[in-house]
Design a protein around this motif. Structure first.
Motif, PDB file in Angstrom:
ATOM      1  N   SER A 173      -5.892  -3.051  -5.832  1.00 50.61           N
ATOM      2  CA  SER A 173      -6.282  -1.694  -5.447  1.00 50.61           C
ATOM      3  C   SER A 173      -6.552  -0.802  -6.659  1.00 50.61           C
ATOM      4  O   SER A 173      -7.126   0.282  -6.522  1.00 50.61           O
ATOM      5  CB  SER A 173      -5.214  -1.066  -4.549  1.00 50.61           C
ATOM      6  N   ARG A 176      -9.952   0.706  -7.417  1.00 50.68           N
ATOM      7  CA  ARG A 176     -10.406   1.915  -6.721  1.00 50.68           C
ATOM      8  C   ARG A 176      -9.881   3.176  -7.407  1.00 50.68           C
ATOM      9  O   ARG A 176     -10.018   4.265  -6.856  1.00 50.68           O
ATOM     10  CB  ARG A 176      -9.968   1.878  -5.251  1.00 50.68           C
ATOM     11  N   SER A 229       3.720  -6.241  -3.433  1.00 51.38           N
ATOM     12  CA  SER A 229       2.442  -6.423  -2.733  1.00 51.38           C
ATOM     13  C   SER A 229       1.908  -7.841  -2.901  1.00 51.38           C
ATOM     14  O   SER A 229       1.264  -8.354  -1.999  1.00 51.38           O
ATOM     15  CB  SER A 229       1.427  -5.352  -3.090  1.00 51.38           C
TER      16      SER A 229
HETATM   17  O1  PMV Z   1      -3.184  -3.506  -5.197  1.00 46.20           O
HETATM   18  P1  PMV Z   1      -2.036  -4.146  -4.541  1.00 46.20           P
HETATM   19  O2  PMV Z   1      -2.024  -5.629  -4.760  1.00 46.20           O
HETATM   20  O3  PMV Z   1      -0.728  -3.501  -4.941  1.00 46.20           O
HETATM   21  O4  PMV Z   1      -2.178  -3.962  -2.947  1.00 46.20           O
HETATM   22  C1  PMV Z   1      -2.193  -2.706  -2.335  1.00 46.20           C
HETATM   23  C2  PMV Z   1      -2.123  -2.831  -0.869  1.00 46.20           C
HETATM   24  C3  PMV Z   1      -1.998  -1.550  -0.071  1.00 46.20           C
HETATM   25  O5  PMV Z   1      -1.619  -0.463  -0.891  1.00 46.20           O
HETATM   26  C4  PMV Z   1      -0.942  -1.736   0.994  1.00 46.20           C
HETATM   27  C5  PMV Z   1      -3.312  -1.219   0.640  1.00 46.20           C
HETATM   28  C6  PMV Z   1      -4.446  -0.720  -0.219  1.00 46.20           C
HETATM   29  O6  PMV Z   1      -5.588  -1.033   0.117  1.00 46.20           O
HETATM   30  O7  PMV Z   1      -4.187   0.025  -1.188  1.00 46.20           O
END
Ligand code: PMV
Length: 371
Positions: A173, A176, A229
């Motif tokens: 994420s 983004r 995550s």
């Molecule tokens: O970027 P990660 O691997 O920590 O995953 C984030 C997952 C969520 O925050 C639950 C959803 C999202 O799209 O940000």
């Protein structure tokens, strides 16, 4: 056998550097983001199992200073020191080592320097707010800043796109969290330019009502996350509902197109709240299963629903993989909603703590000093 580096990824492998740098320091501040359509489940090499869409935040951010000094004879290993809020932080080391090894094909200079990474968050460490998105985004931007010094002709769009690509290798994420204010990540048939490798600006019309959106983060449980995550994403492998969920994410992104164009807040609420509950439903139905909401998470959700009905306002909630609640609402309702939060929701927060954030416009360079 197929080459691990795809054509797109190849674009990010530098062919050489025009300039030499001996030492220097660079600082970037990158924001957190909140997903409206959630990314949950991934394939090899940090490729998302479904597309996602997020608001970039503003107040919740990470500032990272990267200092670098050329090593005498270079090396094959990585050499770095890590400081979090002024103190050496050994437990972050494995995550950074993994990031370095994933990023090395795209940043060949990673073994040429000794790095000092100093990082701090604008939000309290034990707030239950993940710093991996803003942290990996800030670090990737520092590295891209250094790479731009080595290749001064690099254009800014490419620099930001590669920063998003690198950030994804650290934490999905995080890709983004480079730009704002609405970012889409993951291939979607109706979104031109969408990619599994990096985030892009949402390319369609967005109504004024979404321009200054607020996100008040209610800190329900400030403890360490019960499920990391990466463990959570892995639970989507072989999950009985995974395929339907991935398809639903595609559909929700399609459904949001007219919603954003027309400023349809009612439908926005339906999609965003359903996405949050689906994320948690996936965790409740995986093997092993988890409940990451706390009783106060549900109290807040029910209180929001009651207030929305009686006040005819447009606030809604979303959730991350934890118990904290993000309350989203448009600028024109901010007074009413602030009052409601103070009167009725903060009692459900740990030590009555909450963070007022809003949609933001991406990372910023803080300072730079090269020698
Ligand atoms: O970027 P990660 O691997 O920590 O995953 C984030 C997952 C969520 O925050 C639950 C959803 C999202 O799209 O940000």
């Amino acid at each position: 056998m197929q080459n691990k580096i795809s054509v797109v990824e190849n674009d990010f492998v530098p062919t050489g550097y025009a300039v030499q740098r001996e030492r220097g320091t660079v600082t970037w501040k990158a924001p957190s983001n909140i997903a409206l359509v959630k990314y949950w489940g991934k394939k090899e090499n940090q490729i998302p199992a479904n597309p996602s869409l997020s608001f970039t935040l503003d107040a919740c951010n990470t500032t990272t200073t990267l200092s670098f000094i050329k090593r005498e004879n270079g090396g094959t290993d990585f050499s770095f020191d890590l400081f979090f809020e002024g103190k050496a932080k050994e437990d972050f080391r494995p995550k950074i080592e993994l990031f370095f090894s994933r990023a090395k094909p795209y940043l060949p200079f990673l073994t040429d320097y000794h790095f000092k990474i100093e990082t701090s968050n604008s939000f309290p460490h034990s707030s239950g707010i993940a710093s991996s998105a803003s942290g990996m985004a800030a670090l990737s931007l520092c590295f891209m800043d250094l790479e731009k010094q080595l290749n001064p002709d690099m254009d800014t769009d490419f620099m930001l796109q590669k920063a998003s690509f690198l950030a994804r290798l650290g934490s999905g994420s995080a890709c983004r969290s480079i730009q704002g204010d609405l970012i889409q990540w993951g291939t979607h048939s109706e979104i031109p330019g969408s990619s599994n490798h990096y985030g892009i600006h949402y390319p369609f019309k967005v109504h004024e009502v979404f321009k200054n959106y607020h996100d008040t983060i209610l800190l329900v449980d400030k403890g360490k996350k019960q499920v990391s995550s990466s463990v959570g994403h892995n639970l989507m492998h072989g999950h009985p509902y995974a395929d339907n969920r991935f398809e639903q994410a595609h559909e929700n992104i399609s459904r949001l197109k007219p919603v954003f164009a027309e400023g349809n807040l009612k439908e926005f609420i339906n999609i965003v709240e359903s996405e949050a509950l689906t994320l948690h439903a996936m965790m409740m139905t995986s093997v092993p299963y988890f409940v990451l909401m706390k009783p106060n998470t549900l109290e807040i959700i029910n209180t929001i629903w009651e207030f929305r009905k009686e006040s005819n306002t447009n606030l809604c909630f979303t959730l991350d993989a934890g118990a904290n609640v993000h309350v989203l609402y448009p600028e024109f309702e901010k007074e009413k909603v602030h009052q409601f939060i103070k009167n009725e929701l903060i009692v459900f927060c740990e030590k009555e703590q909450y963070i007022c954030d809003r949609i933001g416009f991406g990372a910023k360079k803080i300072n730079i000093a090269y020698k």
